[in-house]
Design an enzyme around this catalytic site. Structure first.
Site, PDB file in Angstrom:
ATOM      1  N   TRP A 116     -13.501  -8.760  19.681  1.00  0.00           N
ATOM      2  CA  TRP A 116     -12.986  -8.171  18.437  1.00  0.00           C
ATOM      3  C   TRP A 116     -13.277  -9.218  17.376  1.00  0.00           C
ATOM      4  O   TRP A 116     -12.682 -10.296  17.375  1.00  0.00           O
ATOM      5  CB  TRP A 116     -11.485  -7.919  18.564  1.00  0.00           C
TER       6      TRP A 116
ATOM      7  N   GLY B  80      -9.391 -16.648  20.976  1.00  0.00           N
ATOM      8  CA  GLY B  80      -8.657 -17.576  20.120  1.00  0.00           C
ATOM      9  C   GLY B  80      -9.515 -17.995  18.947  1.00  0.00           C
ATOM     10  O   GLY B  80     -10.543 -17.372  18.654  1.00  0.00           O
TER      11      GLY B  80
ATOM     12  N   HIS C 195      11.340   6.253  -7.319  1.00  0.00           N
ATOM     13  CA  HIS C 195      11.134   5.029  -8.109  1.00  0.00           C
ATOM     14  C   HIS C 195       9.646   4.714  -8.251  1.00  0.00           C
ATOM     15  O   HIS C 195       9.280   3.572  -8.490  1.00  0.00           O
ATOM     16  CB  HIS C 195      11.877   3.859  -7.455  1.00  0.00           C
TER      17      HIS C 195
END
Ligand code: M6R
Length: 613
Positions: free
Chosen positions: A79, A106, A509
């Site tokens: 990945w 890592g 809001h």
């Protein structure tokens, strides 16, 4: 995030590596590769895309005679972090001579400096990755002993790693090590596997050794020689995996996500089983290891987590406040250590993580420990780093969650934290009677989920009706506000539809400006406190022509006039409503995504376990 698998032993290496990669594909999947070693050389094949591309490439380039000559091999699904998902950036990475191959999970933080130093020594790098420096460093440090070279190389790197290394000079071993990224060794009979996740090796053995940070292991087919990176011998127990390979397979469902949604009556029963003491109306959570005195001394609960686990924490805030009268707050784990959080002497920090490996949550655990908090972990993956580093906590027992979108882990996290709040509540203001009545409610959860799942066909037809929308809002209040956030997250991650979760009162809001006919609103209007107010909010949406899909309680037709469609969940108390509602929303997202033809189990850009910051 990425996946590692390695094999040494009596069987053909490559099919086992490919099988492991397929099982790890859910962790990261933009490219993959293998390196396998016969007595003379390392053969490396890498491809972009799914593991099946790698399989085709291997079939096309390696003959069956060659395949049978390999003695050891390592493999990886990637990945991308450093460098695009290309063949050259895919792992394994090799040194210039091609005699050392490395797979790495890592991040090597000082890779630029290392690369420059090695460049000056004549090393030439092919990829843009941080990982490639490890292979070159090992080659540079090699002096006849692979384990020593790996240790020497790793002592020079800063950052996190789980690595597996093979070398032409030592064809009957693999060397693995970890710091911050999991590595597990599967111990078989005259064969050994290594992986970043037990699901890659469970078809071959249930006996595993979880490496701790800074462990280094020399793995041969006959055994494991364990030491620290500093060459101090260490010993680690062999643990037994208590689930079966069938738990990591689809079992007839079209997707893992759907299977995991439907598994929830069982996963929740597993989370609850043996943990309820009806006689005194409390929960038995021995993993917390609290003495009654410690329990009573807790003055605040801080929950640290990311993503779906953070949403579970947000539900639990209400539990701790309502049941135990304890101030509770959720911290986004990624911010925890950068915010200088205030940890008072008796703060209980609960780190919530399905994988137990999420980098930010782990960092929060370390920061909280540093600050003297009592830190507990709520993990699903047994032996995970967060479970180990907290040393006290509760396992979810949800079984492997393979779908990237978290489903059964979320509901188990909520259920387990309800039990924690019950236990803390009973040590404070909650009476035996109230405790017993909550125990009864908790025991009913699996049945409530079965009743929710019984609505799946209706949910499917509503989902398909709205599947072409490109924007959604999810609104909820109180206990259901975090569930609205979770519902929106689930929809966006698997269907790629833009969805926002809001507190129902917040809509006006600002976000209300976006409402129009093409923007459906999912309103959580269950029959619990706040229902009247959310009906008002639904009317505001209808007035702006947004179609409203309500989640409402079975038998409560007061909602029907205010919604275009109604998803029913069984009647239950406010404590368990977040669980039933989340399950209904999981189904809704699933059916929307399926209708849109999305890759549900492996959504683009996502990985199951986020082990980088
Ligand atoms: O393993 P963790 O629970 O620590 O993971 C946290 C998040 O990465 C995770 O929940 C993520 O948000 C999921 N993809 C949600 O479905």
């Amino acid at each position: 995030m990425c996946g590692i698998v390695g094999y040494i032993g009596k069987r053909d290496v490559v099919p086992i590596l490919l099988d492991g990669l397929r099982r790890l594909e859910y962790r990261g999947y933009d490219s993959s590769g293998i390196s396998a070693l016969n007595k003379k050389q390392i053969t490396t094949i890498k491809t972009v895309g799914k593991v099946k591309n790698l399989q085709h490439e291997i079939n096309d380039t390696i003959s069956s005679d060659q395949l049978s000559e390999f003695t050891v091999g390592i493999a990886h699904t990637r990945w991308a972090t450093h460098g695009a998902p290309t063949e050259v950036n895919a792992h394994p990475h090799l040194d210039d001579s091609g005699k050392f191959a490395v797979v790495h999970n890592g991040i090597i933080e000082n890779y630029v400096a290392i690369r420059e130093q090695l460049n000056q020594k004549g090393h030439r790098f092919l990829s843009e990755t941080d990982s490639e420096v490890i292979a070159h460093l090992i080659a540079e440090c090699f002096d006849g002993d692979l384990a020593q070279a790996v240790a020497a190389a790793l002592s020079k790197v800063e950052g996190t790693f789980g690595v597996a290394v093979i070398a032409v000079a030592e064809p009957s071993k693999m060397v693995v090590s970890r710091r911050g990224s999991p590595i597990v060794i599967g111990v078989g009979g005259r064969e050994m596997l290594v992986a970043s996740d037990v699901s890659a090796l469970i078809s071959y053995t249930k006996n595993v050794i979880y490496l701790h940070d800074n462990d280094l292991a020399v793995v041969t087919c006959d055994g494991v020689d364990l030491r620290s990176i500093n060459n101090v011998p260490v010993s680690r127990e062999i643990a037994k995996i208590d689930w079966d390979i069938s738990a990591a397979e689809k079992g007839g469902y079209e997707h893992f996500m759907l299977k995991e949604i439907f598994e929830q009556p069982e996963s929740l029963a597993n989370a609850i089983r043996g943990r309820m003491d009806e006689s005194i109306g409390t929960a038995i959570l021995s993993g917390l290891r609290f003495t009654p005195k410690e329990m009573i001394e807790i003055s605040r609960v801080t929950l640290a987590a990311c993503g779906t686990s953070m949403h579970a924490g947000m539900v639990a805030e209400y539990f701790f406040e309502d049941l135990a009268n304890l101030p509770a707050s959720v911290e986004q784990a990624a911010e925890f250590r950068y915010r200088n959080p205030i940890i008072e002497p008796n703060t209980l920090v609960v780190a919530i993580s399905q994988s137990g490996e999420t980098a930010d949550t782990l960092a929060a655990v370390r920061e909280a420990k540093q600050k003297g908090a009592v830190v507990t972990g709520l993990c699903n993956v047994v032996g995970a780093t967060i479970a180990r580093e907290t040393g006290r906590g509760i396992y979810l027992h949800a079984g492997p969650e393979i779908g990237v979108a978290s489903t059964k882990a979320f509901t188990s996290q909520v259920a387990v934290m309800l039990m924690m709040a019950l236990k803390l509540g009973r040590s404070r203001r909650l009476s035996v009677e109230d405790g017993i009545s909550l125990v009864h409610e908790i025991n009913k959860i699996p049945e409530l989920i079965r009743a929710t799942l019984a609505h799946s066909e209706e949910i499917k037809s509503i989902a398909e009706k709205y599947a072409s929308a490109e924007n959604f809002f999810y609104i909820g209040r109180g206990y259901l506000y975090p569930v609205a956030l979770e519902g929106a997250l689930k929809l966006k991650e698997i269907s790629y539809i833009h969805a926002e979760g809001y507190h129902a009162a917040e809509l006006k809001h600002g976000p209300i400006a976006l409402l129009e006919e093409a923007v459906p609103v999912v309103a959580l209007a269950n029959d619990i406190a706040g229902k009247e107010k959310i009906i008002g909010n639904m009317q505001e949406c209808c007035a702006r022509k947004s179609p409203v899909i309500a989640v409402a309680t079975e038998g409560d037709d007061s909602i029907d006039n205010h919604a275009n469609d109604v998803i029913r969940v069984p009647a239950s108390s406010k404590f368990t409503t977040p669980i039933t509602t989340a399950v209904a929303l999981q189904l809704f997202s699933y059916y929307v995504a399926n209708k849109r033809g999305c890759e549900i189990d492996q959504p683009r850009n996502l990985a199951k376990s986020v082990t980088v910051e």
